[in-house]
Design a protein around this motif. Structure first.
Motif, PDB file in Angstrom:
ATOM      1  N   LEU A 457       0.835  -1.201   0.000  1.00 17.61           N
ATOM      2  CA  LEU A 457       0.000   0.000   0.000  1.00 17.61           C
ATOM      3  C   LEU A 457       0.872   1.254   0.000  1.00 17.61           C
ATOM      4  O   LEU A 457       0.594   2.207  -0.745  1.00 17.61           O
ATOM      5  CB  LEU A 457      -0.928  -0.021   1.224  1.00 17.61           C
ATOM      6  N   MET A 458       1.930   1.275   0.818  1.00 14.64           N
ATOM      7  CA  MET A 458       2.821   2.433   0.839  1.00 14.64           C
ATOM      8  C   MET A 458       3.502   2.619  -0.517  1.00 14.64           C
ATOM      9  O   MET A 458       3.703   3.745  -0.979  1.00 14.64           O
ATOM     10  CB  MET A 458       3.869   2.262   1.942  1.00 14.64           C
ATOM     11  N   SER A 459       3.845   1.530  -1.178  1.00 17.36           N
ATOM     12  CA  SER A 459       4.482   1.604  -2.484  1.00 17.36           C
ATOM     13  C   SER A 459       3.523   2.188  -3.516  1.00 17.36           C
ATOM     14  O   SER A 459       3.901   3.040  -4.331  1.00 17.36           O
ATOM     15  CB  SER A 459       4.957   0.215  -2.913  1.00 17.36           C
ATOM     16  N   VAL A 460       2.268   1.737  -3.490  1.00 17.27           N
ATOM     17  CA  VAL A 460       1.273   2.268  -4.424  1.00 17.27           C
ATOM     18  C   VAL A 460       1.025   3.747  -4.167  1.00 17.27           C
ATOM     19  O   VAL A 460       0.912   4.551  -5.108  1.00 17.27           O
ATOM     20  CB  VAL A 460      -0.033   1.456  -4.315  1.00 17.27           C
ATOM     21  N   MET A 461       0.949   4.136  -2.901  1.00 17.65           N
ATOM     22  CA  MET A 461       0.747   5.548  -2.582  1.00 17.65           C
ATOM     23  C   MET A 461       1.907   6.400  -3.086  1.00 17.65           C
ATOM     24  O   MET A 461       1.715   7.506  -3.602  1.00 17.65           O
ATOM     25  CB  MET A 461       0.577   5.742  -1.062  1.00 17.65           C
ATOM     26  N   THR A 462       3.115   5.894  -2.927  1.00 20.03           N
ATOM     27  CA  THR A 462       4.291   6.623  -3.404  1.00 20.03           C
ATOM     28  C   THR A 462       4.232   6.821  -4.912  1.00 20.03           C
ATOM     29  O   THR A 462       4.468   7.919  -5.427  1.00 20.03           O
ATOM     30  CB  THR A 462       5.576   5.869  -3.021  1.00 20.03           C
ATOM     31  N   THR A 463       3.903   5.757  -5.630  1.00 19.42           N
ATOM     32  CA  THR A 463       3.795   5.845  -7.083  1.00 19.42           C
ATOM     33  C   THR A 463       2.701   6.824  -7.492  1.00 19.42           C
ATOM     34  O   THR A 463       2.869   7.625  -8.427  1.00 19.42           O
ATOM     35  CB  THR A 463       3.506   4.460  -7.678  1.00 19.42           C
ATOM     36  N   LEU A 464       1.573   6.753  -6.795  1.00 19.33           N
ATOM     37  CA  LEU A 464       0.456   7.655  -7.097  1.00 19.33           C
ATOM     38  C   LEU A 464       0.853   9.109  -6.878  1.00 19.33           C
ATOM     39  O   LEU A 464       0.537   9.984  -7.706  1.00 19.33           O
ATOM     40  CB  LEU A 464      -0.753   7.278  -6.235  1.00 19.33           C
ATOM     41  N   ALA A 499      -3.301   2.652 -12.435  1.00 19.86           N
ATOM     42  CA  ALA A 499      -1.970   2.449 -13.023  1.00 19.86           C
ATOM     43  C   ALA A 499      -0.933   2.163 -11.934  1.00 19.86           C
ATOM     44  O   ALA A 499      -0.048   1.318 -12.114  1.00 19.86           O
ATOM     45  CB  ALA A 499      -1.567   3.675 -13.833  1.00 19.86           C
ATOM     46  N   ALA A 500      -1.051   2.870 -10.794  1.00 21.02           N
ATOM     47  CA  ALA A 500      -0.099   2.661  -9.702  1.00 21.02           C
ATOM     48  C   ALA A 500      -0.233   1.257  -9.133  1.00 21.02           C
ATOM     49  O   ALA A 500       0.767   0.587  -8.843  1.00 21.02           O
ATOM     50  CB  ALA A 500      -0.325   3.704  -8.608  1.00 21.02           C
ATOM     51  N   ARG A 501      -1.479   0.793  -8.995  1.00 21.69           N
ATOM     52  CA  ARG A 501      -1.669  -0.558  -8.449  1.00 21.69           C
ATOM     53  C   ARG A 501      -1.258  -1.614  -9.467  1.00 21.69           C
ATOM     54  O   ARG A 501      -0.713  -2.678  -9.101  1.00 21.69           O
ATOM     55  CB  ARG A 501      -3.116  -0.753  -8.035  1.00 21.69           C
ATOM     56  N   ALA A 502      -1.507  -1.334 -10.749  1.00 17.35           N
ATOM     57  CA  ALA A 502      -1.128  -2.301 -11.774  1.00 17.35           C
ATOM     58  C   ALA A 502       0.383  -2.459 -11.854  1.00 17.35           C
ATOM     59  O   ALA A 502       0.891  -3.535 -12.182  1.00 17.35           O
ATOM     60  CB  ALA A 502      -1.672  -1.862 -13.129  1.00 17.35           C
ATOM     61  N   GLY A 503       1.117  -1.395 -11.532  1.00 17.44           N
ATOM     62  CA  GLY A 503       2.568  -1.469 -11.580  1.00 17.44           C
ATOM     63  C   GLY A 503       3.196  -1.958 -10.299  1.00 17.44           C
ATOM     64  O   GLY A 503       4.409  -1.857 -10.122  1.00 17.44           O
ATOM     65  N   LEU A 504       2.392  -2.483  -9.394  1.00 16.30           N
ATOM     66  CA  LEU A 504       2.919  -2.969  -8.118  1.00 16.30           C
ATOM     67  C   LEU A 504       3.918  -4.090  -8.347  1.00 16.30           C
ATOM     68  O   LEU A 504       3.680  -5.034  -9.088  1.00 16.30           O
ATOM     69  CB  LEU A 504       1.772  -3.479  -7.254  1.00 16.30           C
ATOM     70  N   GLY A 505       5.075  -3.918  -7.700  1.00 13.57           N
ATOM     71  CA  GLY A 505       6.123  -4.929  -7.849  1.00 13.57           C
ATOM     72  C   GLY A 505       7.124  -4.547  -8.900  1.00 13.57           C
ATOM     73  O   GLY A 505       8.211  -5.122  -8.980  1.00 13.57           O
TER      74      GLY A 505
END
Length: 512
Positions: A457-464, A499-505
């Motif tokens: 979740l923190m990673s997705v928030m950062t990307t967003l 897009a941020a969630r799709a790019g997770l990982g």
């Protein structure tokens, strides 16, 4: 031929006539008192029958003091310097002045004491005016409604407990719950505004104040900040006048149509300093040994804040007083006093700290009685259901602990609530622009964070946040112009969230 030079007549008769005919100097009368007793931060003075309350006295040793008690035949004086320099029998004179502090633009970027004297080793502060530390609170006709937001850069506050310019919002909580960090992050978020900040440390340790100064300097706000330190190693009298001096400095800028943010960290130590002085002066103790006027000393302090009319300068003074509780006891004497004086409180809960929820703002207890009218339209349109969502989630979370079977709808609400609460987490020294806060909130309320582990979740928030910063500049400008988020803006944010969630990982971009 030599010129005839007349020699002056220095005969005894002439000198005597000159002395007899010379004008006499005007007679002067000065009152001189004597120190009868010396205590830890106070002195008892006799012989100054005409001294006035709050008058500044000068001791022959160089220490100054404030008349706090007027009694027949004796004065109770609060010392503004080391008590070990004052001796019994020492002479004391009146100054016919009240205690004053330095004010002005040259104090910006400096560390000073309660009298405006430098404490940072950078030399004297020259060409400054002095104003009395005590001042009458502005009249009602000199005030106007609070209508502009003070952006703190903290999601949970700007969305659910908004603060307006000119408001008095209490920061309250137990030790080690992040009260000072909250205040410092608010100062750092003023970097791109014209707000002038004053951080007043009362009774704090020197290393704690040094950390705050370091954070402000690293965040690029030191040039528009005054740091006032009245540490626990200094005289209790300086700790007593420090918050009043901070408001005096703020009033200098607000009279020039400027917005000022004052952090008073904290008023618990201020109240204890005043209790110490009052007990040493043998004032009758009341509840919790505090004197009867403890409410008044804080009321007359915080009443000096507000949004002022153009006739009164046109500026504003926003005060964030900090107060410490013990074992979450909000009904203690000093906390209840300050809750009743201020326009709302931000309560930091130890229970949320134990859950690793930072900032640990408890929305069930926190409230803003004024800032909602100053909240931007964009936040109002997004965060309207935030409190309801979180309160329902916490109620269901407590119920789910009993292991009862839950239907799909209840499990879905639990998942959504956990994601929203996690989305409100925010690291220290990372204040967020309004558009990034709103993007995170929209994504969380739309369910784009549902079911994610904390690290993901923190990673997705950062990307967003990175995506929003690079692609939604037009939305950020409209938010700054106090426009509400339209359906198109929401759709763009949702698309970036997908897009941020799709790019997770994968490559999530650069950390903000």
């Amino acid at each position: 031929m030599c010129a005839d030079v007349t020699q002056p007549d220095h005969t005894p008769e002439t000198v005597l006539n000159m002395l007899l005919n010379a004008p006499s100097p005007a007679p002067s009368i000065s009152e001189i008192g004597t120190v009868a007793e010396v205590g830890d931060g106070i002195a008892i003075v006799i012989g100054l029958e005409q001294a006035l309350s709050d008058e500044l006295l000068q001791f022959i040793s160089g220490v100054q003091g404030i008349v706090l008690d007027l009694e027949p035949g004796r004065l109770g004086v609060v010392l503004l310097g080391p008590p070990d320099r004052v001796t019994i029998g020492e002479s004391v004179t009146r100054t016919h002045k009240v205690v004053s502090t330095n004010v002005g633009t040259r104090l910006l970027g400096r560390v000073v004491d309660a009298l405006g004297q430098p404490q940072d080793g950078k030399g004297a502060i020259r060409d400054q005016d002095t104003h009395p530390v005590e001042a009458e609170a502005p009249k009602i006709l000199d005030r106007q409604a609070i209508s502009r937001p003070l952006a703190t850069g903290i999601k949970v506050i700007d969305a659910a407990v908004p603060v307006g310019l000119g408001q008095r919002q209490l920061i309250i909580g137990d030790r080690q719950t992040g009260k000072t960090s909250l205040a410092v992050d608010t100062i750092l978020n003023q970097k791109n505004t014209d707000v002038i900040c004053i951080y007043c440390a009362i009774g704090q340790r020197g290393d704690a104040v040094a950390k705050v100064i370091g954070a402000i300097r690293e965040g690029g706000m030191m040039e528009r900040t005054i740091v006032m330190s009245a540490g626990d190693e200094e005289a209790a009298g300086l700790a007593y006048i420090a918050p009043y001096a901070a408001l005096t400095m703020a009033e200098f800028f607000s009279a020039q149509s400027k917005d000022v943010l004052v952090i008073l960290d904290d008023l618990t130590h201020h109240a204890r300093s005043y209790r110490e002085l009052s007990l040493l002066l043998r004032r009758p103790p009341g509840r919790e040994a505090f004197p009867g006027d403890i409410f008044y000393i804080h009321a007359r302090l915080l009443e000096r804040a507000g949004q002022f009319t153009k006739a009164a300068g046109g500026g504003s003074i926003t005060v964030l007083p900090v107060v410490e509780t013990q074992a979450e006891n909000l009904s203690a004497y000093i906390p209840t006093n300050l809750i009743s004086i201020t326009d709302g409180q931000i309560y930091l809960s130890p229970r949320l700290v134990r859950k690793n929820q930072f900032p640990a703002v408890d929305l069930g207890v926190s409230v803003s009685r004024v800032g909602g009218k100053a909240q931007s339209r964009a936040f109002r349109s997004v965060a309207g259901n935030l409190r309801v969502t979180l309160s329902q989630f916490e109620e269901l979370e407590d119920f789910a602990r009993f292991g009862t079977r839950l239907d799909d709808a209840t499990r879905s609400r639990l998942t959504r609530g956990a994601a929203v609460r996690a989305a409100l987490r925010q690291a220290e020294r990372d204040p967020m622009p309004a558009v990034e806060q709103l993007a995170v909130l929209v994504a969380a309320m739309e369910g784009q964070f549902d079911g994610l582990e904390e690290a993901d979740l923190m990673s997705v928030m950062t990307t967003l946040r990175v995506s929003v910063r690079h692609t939604l500049g037009d939305v950020a400008k409209r938010i700054d112009d106090n426009a509400a988020l339209c359906d198109e803006d929401r759709a763009r944010i949702v698309e970036l969230g997908h897009a941020a969630r799709a790019g997770l990982g994968g490559d999530n971009g650069t950390n903000p």
